[in-house]
Structure formats: C-alpha cells, structure tokens
Design a protein around this motif. Structure first.
Motif, short mmCIF file in Angstrom:
data_model
loop_
_atom_site.label_atom_id
_atom_site.label_comp_id
_atom_site.label_asym_id
_atom_site.label_seq_id
_atom_site.Cartn_x
_atom_site.Cartn_y
_atom_site.Cartn_z
N CYS A 1 0.83 -1.21 0.00
CA CYS A 1 0.00 0.00 0.00
C CYS A 1 0.86 1.25 0.00
CB CYS A 1 -0.92 0.00 1.22
SG CYS A 1 -2.10 -1.37 1.23
N SER A 2 2.02 1.21 0.64
CA SER A 2 2.90 2.37 0.68
C SER A 2 3.51 2.68 -0.67
CB SER A 2 4.01 2.15 1.72
OG SER A 2 4.78 1.02 1.37
N ASN A 3 3.43 1.74 -1.63
CA ASN A 3 3.99 1.98 -2.97
C ASN A 3 3.01 2.72 -3.87
OD1 ASN A 3 5.33 -1.29 -2.61
ND2 ASN A 3 6.51 0.60 -2.50
N ALA A 4 1.80 2.93 -3.41
CA ALA A 4 0.82 3.63 -4.23
C ALA A 4 1.10 5.12 -4.24
CB ALA A 4 -0.58 3.37 -3.69
N GLY A 5 0.87 5.72 -5.41
CA GLY A 5 1.11 7.16 -5.54
C GLY A 5 1.52 7.53 -6.96
N VAL A 6 2.12 8.69 -7.10
CA VAL A 6 2.51 9.22 -8.41
C VAL A 6 4.00 9.01 -8.62
CG1 VAL A 6 2.60 11.26 -9.86
CG2 VAL A 6 0.65 10.93 -8.32
N TYR A 7 4.34 8.36 -9.72
CA TYR A 7 5.73 8.15 -10.13
C TYR A 7 6.04 9.10 -11.28
CZ TYR A 7 5.75 3.96 -7.23
OH TYR A 7 5.68 3.09 -6.17
N THR A 8 7.27 9.60 -11.32
CA THR A 8 7.66 10.59 -12.31
C THR A 8 8.95 10.18 -13.01
OG1 THR A 8 6.67 12.35 -10.98
CG2 THR A 8 8.20 13.03 -12.71
N CYS A 9 8.96 10.29 -14.35
CA CYS A 9 10.17 10.09 -15.14
C CYS A 9 10.68 11.46 -15.60
CB CYS A 9 9.90 9.20 -16.35
SG CYS A 9 11.34 9.01 -17.44
N ILE A 10 11.96 11.72 -15.36
CA ILE A 10 12.58 12.99 -15.75
C ILE A 10 13.79 12.69 -16.63
CG2 ILE A 10 13.76 15.05 -14.92
CD1 ILE A 10 12.17 14.90 -12.39
N GLY A 11 13.88 13.41 -17.77
CA GLY A 11 15.03 13.21 -18.66
C GLY A 11 15.44 14.52 -19.31
N GLY A 12 16.71 14.60 -19.70
CA GLY A 12 17.18 15.81 -20.37
C GLY A 12 18.64 15.70 -20.77
N ASN A 13 19.03 16.58 -21.71
CA ASN A 13 20.43 16.75 -22.09
C ASN A 13 20.74 18.24 -22.17
OD1 ASN A 13 19.29 17.62 -24.49
ND2 ASN A 13 19.74 15.75 -25.62
N GLU A 14 21.91 18.58 -22.76
CA GLU A 14 22.30 19.99 -22.76
C GLU A 14 21.40 20.87 -23.60
OE1 GLU A 14 25.46 17.83 -25.37
OE2 GLU A 14 24.07 17.36 -23.73
N TYR A 15 20.62 20.28 -24.49
CA TYR A 15 19.75 21.09 -25.34
C TYR A 15 18.36 21.31 -24.72
CZ TYR A 15 23.45 20.59 -28.72
OH TYR A 15 24.67 20.64 -29.35
N ASN A 16 18.14 20.77 -23.54
CA ASN A 16 16.93 21.11 -22.79
C ASN A 16 17.11 22.42 -22.02
OD1 ASN A 16 16.71 17.92 -22.95
ND2 ASN A 16 14.66 18.74 -22.53
N TYR A 17 18.36 22.84 -21.89
CA TYR A 17 18.68 24.10 -21.23
C TYR A 17 18.00 24.22 -19.86
CZ TYR A 17 20.07 25.17 -26.02
OH TYR A 17 20.64 25.12 -27.28
N GLY A 18 18.04 23.12 -19.10
CA GLY A 18 17.49 23.11 -17.75
C GLY A 18 16.01 22.81 -17.67
N ASN A 19 15.31 22.87 -18.79
CA ASN A 19 13.87 22.59 -18.80
C ASN A 19 13.67 21.09 -19.09
OD1 ASN A 19 11.10 22.88 -18.81
ND2 ASN A 19 11.02 23.65 -20.92
N MET A 20 13.77 20.29 -18.04
CA MET A 20 13.76 18.84 -18.20
C MET A 20 12.39 18.33 -18.64
SD MET A 20 16.89 18.22 -17.29
CE MET A 20 17.11 16.53 -16.77
N ALA A 21 12.42 17.25 -19.41
CA ALA A 21 11.17 16.59 -19.83
C ALA A 21 10.64 15.75 -18.66
CB ALA A 21 11.43 15.71 -21.04
N ARG A 22 9.30 15.73 -18.48
CA ARG A 22 8.69 15.02 -17.37
C ARG A 22 7.46 14.26 -17.85
NH1 ARG A 22 10.30 17.56 -12.37
NH2 ARG A 22 8.55 16.51 -11.33
N ALA A 23 7.22 13.11 -17.21
CA ALA A 23 6.00 12.33 -17.47
C ALA A 23 5.61 11.64 -16.16
CB ALA A 23 6.21 11.31 -18.58
#
Length: 451
Positions: A154-176
């Motif tokens: 039950c403690s594993n329930a919740g929202v999981y997030t994937c974050i990715g990026g490289n130098e061309y994201n300029y700090g604005n990382m992709a999220r899902a």
C-alpha cells in the motif's frame, strides 16, 4: 565530404564541391536517404532543421562528353556524401508498466510491477524515475530506464515521475507521470494526523474529522458513522443537531451544540473494493472551556479563543474604572479635609506657609507668601497705606486703626482685591481666602501674613 552536426531549429547550408570540366555540359542534384531529391543546384539549404533531417545526404554530378577521335558520347557520374547529425532536446516517448499501461495503473497487493521510461534525444539523456520526489533509479547517456517494484505494498501507491534531459533542454527537463493505485484495505492517512480524543465545551460545536490514505481506489471509498453505547452501535445520519460531510477521502461529523449526553465513543467504518477498516473517536464534553489544543479538530476553536480574549479585556476595563473612581474619591476627601483645616485654623495654616511657594490661587493673581507682596505684573511692592508704600526696609507698618506698630503682622491690600468673591485653593500649598471672612471696609481686605 565531412559530416556535420547542427542544432534543431537552426538553418543549414552546404556547397557541393564541383570543378568545371571540358565540355561544361553537366547536371547536379542533392538527394537524401530514400533517394529523395532535395535540390538541383550546387547549394543545399535546409531552414529550421528538425530531427527528421538527421540522415545521410549525397551530391550527384552527371556529365556527358565525346572523347577526341570517337563518335560515341560517354555519360559519367560522380558523387560525394556526408551525414547531417541533428542535435535536439530530450522528449519522453513513453512511461509505462510491464503490461504497457499508461497514465493510471491499478495493481494488486504483492504484485511485481515494472516501470519503463523511454526517451528520444540527441545526444543521449540523463534519466531518473522518482516517487514522492525521491530518486528510485537513474542512468546517464541513455534512452531507456527501468525500475522494478517487487511485492507492491500500500505504501507503494502514488505518483511516479520520469525525468530526462540533455544539454539542449537548457534546464527545462522533460517530465511524465504515472499514477499507481495498489488494491489493499483502507487505512488512515499518514500525512494528516488523526485526532482520536476530542474535547468540547458545553453547548458549543464539536467536530470529528477523519482522512483516509490517498492510495485507495478512486471513487470507491465509503464512510459510515456510528454511536457506541456499551456493546450497541447506532448508525448516525444528518438531523437537527448532527451534520455529516464527506468529500473524497475525508469525512467529518459535526455536533452543532454538544451536551453531556453526547460524550462517549463514536465509530467510523470506512471501506473500499478490497476491504474495510474502522477508527474510534472519544468525545468529551465539559462545562468549562477546554484547554487550547485539547479538543483537536473541534471547529469551535475560534469561538473559545474569542470568548477568552473578550473576558480578559472586559476585566481590564472594570479594574481600570474602579482604580480611577477610587483615586478621585480619595483626592476629593483629601482636598475637603485640607480646606476645612485652613478655614478652622488660619493661624496654623499661615504659620506653615513661610516654608512653601504658593502658586495660582483659583484663576486670579499669584500671591507670594514671603517678606514681600507682588502686584499683577510680578513687581515686588510693600503694603499700601493710602498713597504711600512701605518696603521691607521700613521698621514700622500702619495698622487698620492708623496706629504705628513695629512690624505688624497685618497689612492692607488695595480695594481692587475686594472683587474676588471666593479665592479657593486646590492644594495644601495655596492660601484659601473667603469673602465671608473679609473686612467690612469697602477699601481694604485684611490678610494675615507671617513675616
């Protein structure tokens, strides 16, 4: 030709390296992978480069010539190639479980769940999978990341997030995000503390509030409030003195005006598609105001504080009024006693006057009790005898009966003083003169001055 790298969104231009021949009859064209013609001139130009332009390009030169001494026309072709590498920011193409579910995923208790995040980027990306802002798994320079959840709880329930990026994201990382619900029995929220013992004042509102954990099946949680009397449970519902409110995963029971008979245990039964649980409240209704914080979630906190503050302020006002009235009464009593003493014992009053400085007598002239008498402008003068004025240097003073006496204790003031109807004193440092005790002469007022 050499290969080129260019950032997405920019403009790219390249010239095909051709040397003119003899004869000069020739054709030129640019083609991309898939034999698609891009241009028929020596210059290849691509405006607003995108990641779809990431491929091989070829420049083809076709010529025709007839060798000397030959009637046969020869056709020739030469070419040069290069690879265009387009650099672009990271985007997340999918974030799923092992059975390719996306968005919201419902798993059973003790299931094994695999979360996979796939990205598209050039160059490769740094990827992380997080839960409640805590990193569970991460990798560098990759396009894929997987996290295995073994024996889901039950403690594993919740929202999981994937974050990715490289130098061309300029700090604005992709999220899902991926929301995981675990099917298990309901339980209290660990984020909001549950108040089990609630205290309330008599005839004031009492509120019992419960919040369930957020991993329960959405829209399938129900709450039932019951009153416990010994071994008997009585279901509760809205009536003229009870209000039950349920919003999402939170339910509350409010008693509008609590009495001693409302004291006791209240049972809340809450359930979902997997099972049910319960929570017991203890309500204590007291005649006096509960100590702040002792009544937990009770909604009458504001009323208690307001009553306490109001009582304190009222008490201060009453004490202040009593103090002021008492002080004024004491002052009046003192002034009355002093006035009576001056009128009854004028000799004693004037005897003590030689050690004091006398100030304003009522709103009229200042009379300095000393060896001299001052006029309205403050000039020192002696006692008047007709048109003459005696000074302190005179050895004799004139009496009322016109006889000469050595340093008589009496002197005469001008008749202008006679207009004073009543010269009163506000302090013991001032002389009280009363017209009832004044001399009957129309010209002078006798005043005794201690020299």
């Amino acid at each position: 030709m050499k290969n080129y790298s260019v950032a997405e969104g920019s403009t790219f231009r390249i010239l095909c390296p051709v040397l003119p021949g003899n004869p000069t009859s020739q054709t030129l064209q640019w083609k991309s992978e898939g034999n698609y013609t891009m241009a028929t001139t020596a210059v290849l130009s691509i405006s607003n480069v995108s990641r779809e332009n990431n491929m091989m390009y070829i420049c083809i030169l076709t010529y025709m010539m007839k060798p000397t001494g030959s009637d046969i026309e020869e056709v020739g072709e030469v070419s040069k190639t290069f690879y265009l590498r387009v650099l672009y920011r990271t985007i997340i193409t999918k974030f799923t479980t092992n059975d390719l579910q996306t968005g919201t995923v419902v798993v059973s208790y003790y299931d094994t769940v695999q979360l996979t995040c796939v990205v598209d980027s050039n160059p490769d990306s740094n990827i992380s999978i997080l839960f409640n802002e805590t990193i569970l798994e991460q990798t560098a320079k990759s396009k894929r990341l997987t996290f295995n959840m073994k024996k889901a709880d039950c403690s594993n329930a919740g929202v999981y997030t994937c974050i990715g990026g490289n130098e061309y994201n300029y700090g604005n990382m992709a999220r899902a995000n991926l929301t995981v619900f675990v099917k298990c029995k309901p339980r209290p929220s660990v984020v909001l503390r549950q108040i089990q013992t609630v205290k309330s004042a008599l005839n004031m509102p009492a509120k019992l509030t419960f919040t369930a954990a957020s991993y329960l099946d959405p829209g399938k949680t129900s709450f039932i409030w019951m009153r416990q009397r010994g071994l008997t449970l009585m279901p509760l519902d809205d009536d003229k003195n009870i209000i039950i409110t349920t919003i999402g995963l939170q339910s509350s029971l409010t008693i509008i005006s609590a009495t001693h008979t409302d004291s006791g245990n209240y049972l809340l039964i809450y359930k979902n598609s997997v099972g049910s649980s319960n929570f017991t409240f203890k309500l204590m209704v007291t005649a006096s105001l509960p100590r702040p914080g002792a009544y937990g979630d009770s909604s009458n906190t504001g009323a208690f504080v307001a009553v306490g503050v109001g009582t304190f302020v009222t008490t201060l006002i009453i004490v202040g009024i009593v103090f002021i009235v008492n002080r004024r009464l004491r002052r009046r009593s003192t002034l009355s006693t002093q006035s009576h003493a001056v009128e009854t014992h004028p000799d004693k009053q004037t005897t003590n006057a030689n050690t004091k400085d006398y100030h304003n007598i009522n709103e009229y002239e200042l009379i300095q009790v000393s060896k001299d008498v001052t006029d309205r402008k403050g000039n020192v003068v002696g006692c008047q005898t007709g048109t003459s004025t005696e000074t302190d240097s005179s050895m004799q003073y004139e009496s009322i009966d016109n006889s000469k006496k050595d340093r008589n204790q009496y002197c005469q003031l001008p008749a202008t003083r006679e207009s004073q109807t009543n010269v009163a004193s506000e302090t013991t440092d001032q002389i009280i003169l009363d017209n009832d005790k004044s001399n009957s002469s129309s010209e002078y007022i006798n005043m005794r001055i201690q020299m």
